[in-house]
Design a protein around this motif. Structure first.
Motif, PDB file in Angstrom:
ATOM      1  N   SER A 159      62.492  67.551  80.085  1.00 65.27           N
ATOM      2  CA  SER A 159      62.745  66.123  80.255  1.00 65.27           C
ATOM      3  C   SER A 159      61.484  65.275  80.399  1.00 65.27           C
ATOM      4  CB  SER A 159      63.667  65.911  81.452  1.00 65.27           C
ATOM      5  OG  SER A 159      63.441  66.880  82.451  1.00 65.27           O
ATOM      6  N   SER A 160      60.344  65.892  80.723  1.00 63.35           N
ATOM      7  CA  SER A 160      59.079  65.155  80.806  1.00 63.35           C
ATOM      8  C   SER A 160      57.956  66.175  80.883  1.00 63.35           C
ATOM      9  CB  SER A 160      59.043  64.254  82.052  1.00 63.35           C
ATOM     10  OG  SER A 160      58.987  65.046  83.229  1.00 63.35           O
ATOM     11  N   GLY A 161      56.736  65.701  80.805  1.00 63.65           N
ATOM     12  CA  GLY A 161      55.588  66.585  80.989  1.00 63.65           C
ATOM     13  C   GLY A 161      55.538  67.114  82.416  1.00 63.65           C
ATOM     14  N   ALA A 184      58.001  69.789  82.664  1.00 65.15           N
ATOM     15  CA  ALA A 184      57.489  70.959  81.936  1.00 65.15           C
ATOM     16  C   ALA A 184      56.592  71.771  82.872  1.00 65.15           C
ATOM     17  CB  ALA A 184      56.725  70.520  80.690  1.00 65.15           C
ATOM     18  N   LEU A 185      55.714  71.085  83.593  1.00 67.68           N
ATOM     19  CA  LEU A 185      54.836  71.773  84.549  1.00 67.68           C
ATOM     20  C   LEU A 185      55.647  72.437  85.655  1.00 67.68           C
ATOM     21  CD1 LEU A 185      52.038  69.061  84.830  1.00 67.68           C
ATOM     22  CD2 LEU A 185      51.624  71.447  84.183  1.00 67.68           C
ATOM     23  N   LEU A 186      56.599  71.688  86.207  1.00 71.93           N
ATOM     24  CA  LEU A 186      57.396  72.223  87.315  1.00 71.93           C
ATOM     25  C   LEU A 186      58.195  73.447  86.852  1.00 71.93           C
ATOM     26  CD1 LEU A 186      58.276  71.993  90.227  1.00 71.93           C
ATOM     27  CD2 LEU A 186      59.970  70.280  89.544  1.00 71.93           C
ATOM     28  N   PHE A 216      40.042  66.342  89.173  1.00 70.35           N
ATOM     29  CA  PHE A 216      39.973  65.149  88.318  1.00 70.35           C
ATOM     30  C   PHE A 216      40.982  65.316  87.185  1.00 70.35           C
ATOM     31  CE2 PHE A 216      37.866  62.468  85.013  1.00 70.35           C
ATOM     32  CZ  PHE A 216      37.837  61.283  85.730  1.00 70.35           C
ATOM     33  N   THR A 217      42.202  64.819  87.416  1.00 73.22           N
ATOM     34  CA  THR A 217      43.280  64.886  86.422  1.00 73.22           C
ATOM     35  C   THR A 217      44.357  63.914  86.866  1.00 73.22           C
ATOM     36  OG1 THR A 217      45.016  66.310  85.442  1.00 73.22           O
ATOM     37  CG2 THR A 217      44.311  66.870  87.660  1.00 73.22           C
ATOM     38  N   PHE A 218      45.408  63.785  86.030  1.00 70.61           N
ATOM     39  CA  PHE A 218      46.561  62.993  86.435  1.00 70.61           C
ATOM     40  C   PHE A 218      47.304  63.732  87.553  1.00 70.61           C
ATOM     41  CE2 PHE A 218      51.111  61.801  85.803  1.00 70.61           C
ATOM     42  CZ  PHE A 218      51.001  60.537  86.341  1.00 70.61           C
ATOM     43  N   PRO A 261      44.226  75.073  83.983  1.00 67.01           N
ATOM     44  CA  PRO A 261      43.241  74.242  83.303  1.00 67.01           C
ATOM     45  C   PRO A 261      43.948  73.050  82.653  1.00 67.01           C
ATOM     46  CG  PRO A 261      43.624  76.281  82.059  1.00 67.01           C
ATOM     47  CD  PRO A 261      44.486  76.346  83.288  1.00 67.01           C
ATOM     48  N   VAL A 262      43.377  71.877  82.797  1.00 67.50           N
ATOM     49  CA  VAL A 262      43.907  70.672  82.148  1.00 67.50           C
ATOM     50  C   VAL A 262      42.962  70.349  80.991  1.00 67.50           C
ATOM     51  CG1 VAL A 262      44.496  68.235  82.448  1.00 67.50           C
ATOM     52  CG2 VAL A 262      44.787  69.835  84.362  1.00 67.50           C
ATOM     53  N   HIS A 263      43.515  70.195  79.803  1.00 67.87           N
ATOM     54  CA  HIS A 263      42.687  69.816  78.648  1.00 67.87           C
ATOM     55  C   HIS A 263      42.626  68.288  78.639  1.00 67.87           C
ATOM     56  CE1 HIS A 263      43.097  73.988  77.718  1.00 67.87           C
ATOM     57  NE2 HIS A 263      44.365  73.899  77.403  1.00 67.87           N
ATOM     58  N   GLU A 318      48.457  76.238  81.122  1.00 68.57           N
ATOM     59  CA  GLU A 318      47.676  75.119  80.593  1.00 68.57           C
ATOM     60  C   GLU A 318      48.433  73.803  80.737  1.00 68.57           C
ATOM     61  OE1 GLU A 318      47.344  77.640  76.705  1.00 68.57           O
ATOM     62  OE2 GLU A 318      45.922  75.973  76.544  1.00 68.57           O
ATOM     63  N   ASP A 319      47.744  72.760  81.168  1.00 64.55           N
ATOM     64  CA  ASP A 319      48.294  71.406  81.142  1.00 64.55           C
ATOM     65  C   ASP A 319      47.745  70.743  79.873  1.00 64.55           C
ATOM     66  OD1 ASP A 319      48.871  68.709  81.372  1.00 64.55           O
ATOM     67  OD2 ASP A 319      48.605  68.663  83.548  1.00 64.55           O
ATOM     68  N   VAL A 320      48.619  70.689  78.859  1.00 65.87           N
ATOM     69  CA  VAL A 320      48.225  70.188  77.532  1.00 65.87           C
ATOM     70  C   VAL A 320      48.800  68.789  77.309  1.00 65.87           C
ATOM     71  CG1 VAL A 320      47.809  71.038  75.184  1.00 65.87           C
ATOM     72  CG2 VAL A 320      48.704  72.613  76.871  1.00 65.87           C
ATOM     73  N   ALA A 321      49.189  68.115  78.385  1.00 65.07           N
ATOM     74  CA  ALA A 321      49.877  66.824  78.266  1.00 65.07           C
ATOM     75  C   ALA A 321      49.104  65.831  77.392  1.00 65.07           C
ATOM     76  CB  ALA A 321      50.118  66.229  79.649  1.00 65.07           C
ATOM     77  N   GLN A 322      47.774  65.877  77.473  1.00 67.77           N
ATOM     78  CA  GLN A 322      46.963  64.884  76.748  1.00 67.77           C
ATOM     79  C   GLN A 322      46.388  65.455  75.449  1.00 67.77           C
ATOM     80  OE1 GLN A 322      44.025  63.181  79.403  1.00 67.77           O
ATOM     81  NE2 GLN A 322      45.532  62.695  80.961  1.00 67.77           N
ATOM     82  N   SER A 352      52.219  57.099  75.902  1.00 67.58           N
ATOM     83  CA  SER A 352      50.771  56.961  75.705  1.00 67.58           C
ATOM     84  C   SER A 352      50.104  58.263  75.257  1.00 67.58           C
ATOM     85  CB  SER A 352      50.106  56.483  76.998  1.00 67.58           C
ATOM     86  OG  SER A 352      50.176  57.508  77.975  1.00 67.58           O
ATOM     87  N   LYS A 353      50.875  59.333  75.153  1.00 68.77           N
ATOM     88  CA  LYS A 353      50.277  60.607  74.742  1.00 68.77           C
ATOM     89  C   LYS A 353      50.145  60.647  73.213  1.00 68.77           C
ATOM     90  CE  LYS A 353      50.229  61.353  79.032  1.00 68.77           C
ATOM     91  NZ  LYS A 353      50.657  62.345  79.958  1.00 68.77           N
ATOM     92  N   ASN A 354      49.467  61.657  72.679  1.00 66.93           N
ATOM     93  CA  ASN A 354      49.184  61.667  71.239  1.00 66.93           C
ATOM     94  C   ASN A 354      50.439  61.771  70.378  1.00 66.93           C
ATOM     95  OD1 ASN A 354      46.583  61.620  72.213  1.00 66.93           O
ATOM     96  ND2 ASN A 354      45.808  63.023  70.652  1.00 66.93           N
ATOM     97  N   TYR A 392      40.677  55.961  84.221  1.00 68.15           N
ATOM     98  CA  TYR A 392      41.399  57.240  84.377  1.00 68.15           C
ATOM     99  C   TYR A 392      40.391  58.241  84.916  1.00 68.15           C
ATOM    100  CZ  TYR A 392      44.679  55.086  81.071  1.00 68.15           C
ATOM    101  OH  TYR A 392      45.541  54.242  80.434  1.00 68.15           O
ATOM    102  N   TYR A 393      40.311  58.507  86.232  1.00 69.16           N
ATOM    103  CA  TYR A 393      41.232  58.144  87.291  1.00 69.16           C
ATOM    104  C   TYR A 393      40.410  57.599  88.448  1.00 69.16           C
ATOM    105  CZ  TYR A 393      44.414  60.644  84.333  1.00 69.16           C
ATOM    106  OH  TYR A 393      45.138  61.015  83.242  1.00 69.16           O
ATOM    107  N   PRO A 394      40.910  56.641  89.205  1.00 64.13           N
ATOM    108  CA  PRO A 394      40.093  56.006  90.244  1.00 64.13           C
ATOM    109  C   PRO A 394      39.985  56.795  91.552  1.00 64.13           C
ATOM    110  CG  PRO A 394      42.217  54.925  90.088  1.00 64.13           C
ATOM    111  CD  PRO A 394      42.191  55.951  88.995  1.00 64.13           C
TER     112      PRO A 394
HETATM  113  C1  LIG Z   1      50.942  62.574  81.369  1.00 64.46           C
HETATM  114  C2  LIG Z   1      50.487  63.762  82.082  1.00 64.46           C
HETATM  115  C3  LIG Z   1      51.362  64.604  82.767  1.00 64.46           C
HETATM  116  C4  LIG Z   1      52.806  64.282  83.003  1.00 64.46           C
HETATM  117  O1  LIG Z   1      53.546  63.972  81.884  1.00 64.46           O
HETATM  118  P1  LIG Z   1      54.841  63.012  81.996  1.00 64.46           P
HETATM  119  O2  LIG Z   1      55.512  63.224  80.682  1.00 64.46           O
HETATM  120  O3  LIG Z   1      54.347  61.626  82.183  1.00 64.46           O
HETATM  121  O4  LIG Z   1      55.675  63.474  83.124  1.00 64.46           O
HETATM  122  C5  LIG Z   1      50.862  65.769  83.327  1.00 64.46           C
HETATM  123  N1  LIG Z   1      49.563  66.070  83.262  1.00 64.46           N
HETATM  124  C6  LIG Z   1      48.676  65.269  82.634  1.00 64.46           C
HETATM  125  C7  LIG Z   1      47.237  65.677  82.581  1.00 64.46           C
HETATM  126  C8  LIG Z   1      49.097  64.091  82.038  1.00 64.46           C
HETATM  127  O5  LIG Z   1      48.214  63.301  81.440  1.00 64.46           O
END
Ligand SMILES: *Cc1c(COP(=O)(O)O)cnc(C)c1O
Length: 386
Positions: free
Chosen positions: A58-60, A63-65, A84-86, A130-132, A156-160, A185-187, A327-329
Motif C-alpha cells: 500500500s505504500s513504501g 513495504a518496509l514494515l 540521514f534518510t527519510f 542501506p538506503v539508496h 534495501e530501502d530503494v524508495a528513491q 515524487s518518486k521516480n 532533504y533533510y533538515p
Molecule cells: C518515500 C520514502 C519512503 C516511504 O515511502 P512512502 O511511499 O511515502 O510511504 C521510505 N524511505 C525513503 C528513503 C523514502 O524516500
C-alpha cells in the motif's frame, strides 16, 4: 518563468488517454482488490528491477514494515540504518518493536558508512538497512561483506532509486529484500500511495503476500498476524502505463543532472564532489555519480558548507521562483521520538548532522526544459556574485 521543484502534471497529462483507458478497464472489470492488474504490475516491476519476485504494498512505508515483519524483526532486535534518510526507514524499524541504531553516512554519496555501522554492532543486531538515497546506490559490496561476517539480513530501502544499479546489478536485488515506493515524487510516481517489496526467495515472497493480507492462508485462517498492506488494482493499472515510460524518465533525469554538473562546475566557487581538496574551500559542492553506480537522480542535492550560506541560497532561489527543498533538515538520531533509545542507538553522527545544515535539492525532474535549467544555473551564478 517559475521553475517548480517537481511538476507531476508535466509528466502525467501527456498520458491522459492511456491512463483513462487503464481506469476504464478496471472500472469495467469490477475487480478492485488484488487480481490480474496487481499481478501484471508485480510481474512487470520484477522484470524491470531484475528481481525474481515482487509483491506490491500500500505504500513504501508499508513495504518496509512488511519486509521487517517477514524478516522476523521484533522486540529485542537492533537494526542498523542511516541517520540521514527519510523518517520511514527508521519509523518502520521502531514499529516492529525493534530498536533502530543510527549510523553515520558518507559525505560524498550521503549513504550509510559501514565503518560507522561496525562501531554500533552489538550481539542484538539482526539486520542492516542501506538506503539508496537520492537515486544512488549505497556501497553494497562493503555492506554485504560486513553483513555476511556478522550474520545480518540486508533489507534495501530503494524508495528513491527504482532503476538504479550497483556494478550493473539492480538496486532491490542486492539484499534479502528491496523496498520501493510509488509516492508521487518518486521516480515512478503514482496517483496516490503505493509500494513494492522485491526478493529472490520464493518463501519470503509467499510470506510477504500473506502479511499484506492479514496473514491469511487459506481464506479466513490466520497462522500469523498481518495487516492490510494491499495496493489498489486501480493504482497498479495506472502505474503499468507509467512503468513503460520509466526508462525515458530516468534518461531525462540523468541528462538534466549531467547538464547541471557540467555547467555548475564551471562557475567560480563550485566544486564537483571528490575533486581536489574535496570541496573544503568551495562555496557549493555539486553531486556526482560514482563510476560503478547507475544513478537515477531522484534528487539533485547541492552542499553549501559555510554557516548560513545554505539558507541564504535557498532564500535567493525562492525569490527567483525556483523550487528547492532541504532533504533533510533534522538527522534521525536527533528526532524527539527517538530520544528514549539507548545511547549507542543515538550516538553522534557528525557527517549526518553537518549535512542537515548544508544540503539543498534543486529541480531535476525529467520534464525540466533547457530554458528552466538555464534559469536555475543563472540564479545560482547570481547568488555566487552577491
Ligand atoms: C518515500 C520514502 C519512503 C516511504 O515511502 P512512502 O511511499 O511515502 O510511504 C521510505 N524511505 C525513503 C528513503 C523514502 O524516500
Amino acid at each position: 518563468m517559475p521553475v517548480p521543484l517537481l511538476d507531476v502534471n508535466a509528466q502525467n497529462h501527456p498520458l491522459e488517454a492511456e491512463l483513462t483507458a487503464a481506469f476504464t478497464s478496471v472500472l469495467r472489470s469490477g475487480r478492485f482488490i488484488l487480481g490480474e492488474e496487481v499481478e501484471a504490475f508485480e510481474g512487470e516491476c520484477a522484470a524491470f528491477i531484475g528481481a525474481a519476485h515482487a509483491v506490491s504494498m500500500s505504500s513504501g512505508t508499508d513495504a518496509l514494515l512488511a519486509a521487517f515483519m517477514a524478516a522476523g524483526i521484533g522486540p529485542g532486535d537492533e537494526v542498523l540504518c542511516p541517520a540521514f534518510t527519510f523518517f520511514a526507514t527508521a519509523g518502520c524499524i521502531a514499529r516492529t518493536g525493534a530498536t533502530p541504531v543510527f549510523c553515520d553516512v558518507c559525505p560524498v554519496t550521503f549513504n550509510i558508512d559501514v565503518t560507522s555501522a561496525a562501531e554500533r554492532l552489538t550481539s542484538r543486531t539482526k539486520a542492516i538497512v542501506p538506503v539508496h538515497l537520492f537515486g544512488q546506490a549505497a556501497e553494497m559490496d562493503a555492506i554485504g561483506t560486513f553483513a555476511a561476517a556478522n550474520n545480518l539480513q540486508v533489507i534495501e530501502d530503494v524508495a528513491q532509486s527504482i532503476g538504479a544499479s550497483y556494478h550493473g546489478r539492480g538496486c532491490g536485488t542486492l539484499g534479502e529484500m528491496g523496498c520501493f515506493s510509488f509516492f508521487p515524487s518518486k521516480n515512478l510516481g503514482g496517483f496516490g500511495d503505493g509500494g513494492l517489496v522485491t526478493t529472490g526467495d520464493p518463501e519470503l515472497a509467499e510470506k510477504l503476500r500473506r502479511i499484506r493480507n492479514h496473514g491469511m492462508h487459506p481464506r479466513y485462517y490466520h497462522a500469523t498476524v498481518g495487516a492490510n498492506f494491499r495496493m489498489d488494482a486501480l493504482q497498479c493499472a495506472l502505474l503499468r502505463v507509467k512503468l513503460r515510460h520509466l526508462g525515458e524518465y530516468t534518461a531525462g533525469r540523468v541528462a538534466n543532472a549531467n547538464d547541471y554538473i557540467e555547467r555548475l562546475s564551471a562557475l567560480p566557487g563550485i566544486t564537483a564532489v571528490g575533486a581536489g581538496d574535496g570541496g573544503l574551500t568551495a562555496r557549493i559542492v555539486v553531486p556526482r555519480a560514482a563510476a560503478h553506480m547507475g544513478h537515477v537522480w531522484n534528487q539533485f542535492t547541492l552542499r553549501v558548507p559555510a554557516a548560513g550560506d545554505r539558507d541564504a541560497l535557498k532564500k535567493h532561489l525562492t525569490s527567483r521562483g525556483i523550487g528547492c527543498e532541504i532533504y533533510y533538515p533534522v538527522a534521525l538520531h536527533q528526532q524527539e521520538c527517538f530520544r528514549h533509545l539507548p545511547p549507542h542507538a543515538i550516538g553522534a553522527c557528525p557527517v549526518s548532522e553537518a549535512l542537515t545544515g548544508e544540503v539543498l535539492s534543486i529541480p531535476v525532474y525529467p520534464e525540466l526544459r533547457a530554458p528552466q535549467r538555464d534559469e536555475v544555473v543563472a540564479a545560482i551564478a547570481e547568488w555566487l556574485e552577491i
